[in-house]
Design an enzyme around this catalytic site. Structure first.
Site, PDB file in Angstrom:
ATOM      1  CG  ASN A  50      -1.748   0.961   1.170  1.00  0.00           C
ATOM      2  OD1 ASN A  50      -1.952   2.241   1.051  1.00  0.00           O
ATOM      3  ND2 ASN A  50      -2.578   0.708   2.030  1.00  0.00           N
ATOM      4  NE  ARG A  53      -5.236   3.018  -0.950  1.00  0.00           N
ATOM      5  CZ  ARG A  53      -4.954   4.261   0.638  1.00  0.00           C
ATOM      6  NH1 ARG A  53      -3.993   3.989   1.009  1.00  0.00           N
ATOM      7  NH2 ARG A  53      -6.504   4.745   0.520  1.00  0.00           N
ATOM      8  CG  HIS A  72     -10.018   6.966   2.071  1.00  0.00           C
ATOM      9  ND1 HIS A  72     -10.929   8.513   2.400  1.00  0.00           N
ATOM     10  CD2 HIS A  72      -8.837   6.612   2.353  1.00  0.00           C
ATOM     11  CE1 HIS A  72      -9.304   8.792   3.321  1.00  0.00           C
ATOM     12  NE2 HIS A  72      -8.052   8.208   2.646  1.00  0.00           N
ATOM     13  NE  ARG A 105      -4.122  14.021   1.302  1.00  0.00           N
ATOM     14  CZ  ARG A 105      -4.349  12.996   1.181  1.00  0.00           C
ATOM     15  NH1 ARG A 105      -5.825  12.283   0.753  1.00  0.00           N
ATOM     16  NH2 ARG A 105      -3.673  11.719   1.572  1.00  0.00           N
ATOM     17  CD  GLU A 142      -6.422   1.778   3.713  1.00  0.00           C
ATOM     18  OE1 GLU A 142      -5.670   1.902   4.992  1.00  0.00           O
ATOM     19  OE2 GLU A 142      -7.115   2.532   2.940  1.00  0.00           O
TER      20      GLU A 142
END
Ligand code: ADP
Length: 390
Positions: free
Chosen positions: A7, A88, A176, A237, A377
């Site tokens: 990932n 990912r 996501h 961000r 994840e």
């Protein structure tokens, strides 16, 4: 079978090793942080032997870090062969809406997509490429972060600028997805009816943060859009911006596009507003004596509250709200501030359950179940790999 999951973030690489095909079981996992800086850190957790390792690595890029990892796993655990590697991949455009085995054609398509996700895709592509060169027969599976939102209605996808840009792929995609997919599977496992039929808001609040509105198991809207910079403010961000700010900075401040990208991705959000830290824990620890830290936390909670309100409207009510990600899973204070005053929507927290980070934190009488679920994840990537191989 051994499955390695990768990932890759812009300056990090998370990995995990799983065994078994039908129901992958995690053997160990870890992170390489601060990639590209002078001293990246390698952290490794092996829950079985309770072996944790933290070492400073030489300055390496993502490919170098992968080499470091493969050598480490070979020397420490004797793992030299992998049944499959799952990646990912941040963006799949409209083209890839399911996890798939990587082909030359897919790699070519991903290279063409790079301008859409310049922060993430180059590192992801370089890892896939590198593994293909080293192990030509290795099965690699790409798991797309945009895929969860494949059924988003057209109204939620459109950006209200001239139509001609839509043909260039400028629309809202959402991200996501691996985390959201995992949370929905967990909701189903917990027996929450809304996982299959009902209205759910998933709030993934980590360094990257977004929310998704889900009806009957399908994403109908999400706060991130064309890029993962959109929506709720995040650790570094900006989230959504008034377009006038952009033209002002470019015109009056002579800011270039790369400078602007850097500012909205790395210098904004919590770190931009607080001028001290991008880390929610730091800001909470400092908020009583530092007004800018307090304002950063306040703004984050206020924006998250507004997204929950707007998604509840979009869904026509709410059955289940899920908090996840480092902040959502671990910060009772942030959850409490986000939910404060939302009892008119049926959201009411049980103070004790919330303070204890319990799995169900709403009062029994509330119409909305509020849950805390630790996302995973890596597990979602491993499950996707095993499903693709089946
Ligand atoms: P990433 O998106 O990089 O995977 P995480 O999901 O690990 O990030 O989330 C990191 C964020 O979670 C950081 O802002 C960190 O401060 C925050 N966090 C972790 N633990 C706590 C806590 N106990 N209280 C408040 N914030 C926390």
């Amino acid at each position: 079978m051994t499955i390695l999951t990768l990932n890759a973030g812009s300056s990090s690489l998370k990995f995990a090793v799983f065994s078994g095909t039908e129901r992958p079981v995690r053997n160990f996992s870890g992170t390489m942080d601060r990639i590209g800086s002078s001293a990246p850190i390698f952290t490794m957790r092996d829950p079985e032997s309770d072996h944790n390792e933290k070492v400073e690595m030489p300055k390496l890029d993502h490919e170098g870090c992968l080499g470091f990892l493969l050598e480490y796993l070979s020397e420490t655990y004797g793992i030299d062969r992998y049944g499959a590697v799952g990646h990912r991949v941040v963006h799949g455009l409209d083209r890839y809406s399911q996890p798939q085995i990587v082909t030359e054609e897919m790699l070519e398509a991903l290279r063409l997509m790079t301008p859409l996700a310049p922060e993430h895709l180059p590192a992801e592509i370089s890892l896939i490429d590198d593994l293909r060169k080293q192990f030509p027969d290795l099965v690699q599976v790409a798991c797309f972060d945009t895929a969860f939102h494949r059924d988003m209605p057209q109204t939620a996808r459109l950006i209200p600028i001239p139509r001609r840009y839509e043909a260039e792929g400028i629309r809202r995609y959402g991200f996501h997805g691996l985390s959201y997919e995992y949370l929905m599977e967990e909701l189903g496992r917990l027996g929450d009816r809304a996982a299959i039929q009902g209205r759910v808001i998933l709030a993934h609040l980590g360094n990257g943060a977004s929310l998704a509105a889900v009806r009957d198991g399908k994403s109908v809207d999400t706060s991130m859009g064309f890029t993962p910079t959109a929506g709720l403010m995040m650790s570094t961000r900006s989230g959504d911006l008034d377009p006038g700010v952009i033209s002002f900075l470019m015109r009056d401040d002579q800011m270039t596009a790369p400078q602007f990208d850097h500012m909205v991705n790395h210098e904004s959000g919590l770190v931009g507003v607080s001028e001290s830290s991008s880390d929610m824990r730091d800001l909470l620890a400092r908020e009583s004596s530092d007004i800018k830290a307090a304002e950063a936390v306040s703004l984050f909670c206020y924006q998250a509250k507004k997204w929950i309100g707007s998604f509840t409207a979009a869904l026509g009510g709410l059955d289940t709200l899920v908090f996840s990600g480092g902040i959502g899973e671990n910060s009772p204070v942030v959850r409490e501030r986000i939910c404060d005053g939302l009892d008119f929507l049926g959201i009411e927290l049980d103070e004790e359950q919330n303070m204890a980070n319990r799995a169900l934190i709403s009062v029994r009488s509330a119409s909305v179940r509020v849950r805390v679920i630790n996302t995973d994840e890596e597990m979602m990537i491993a499950r996707s790999v095993s499903r693709v191989l089946e």
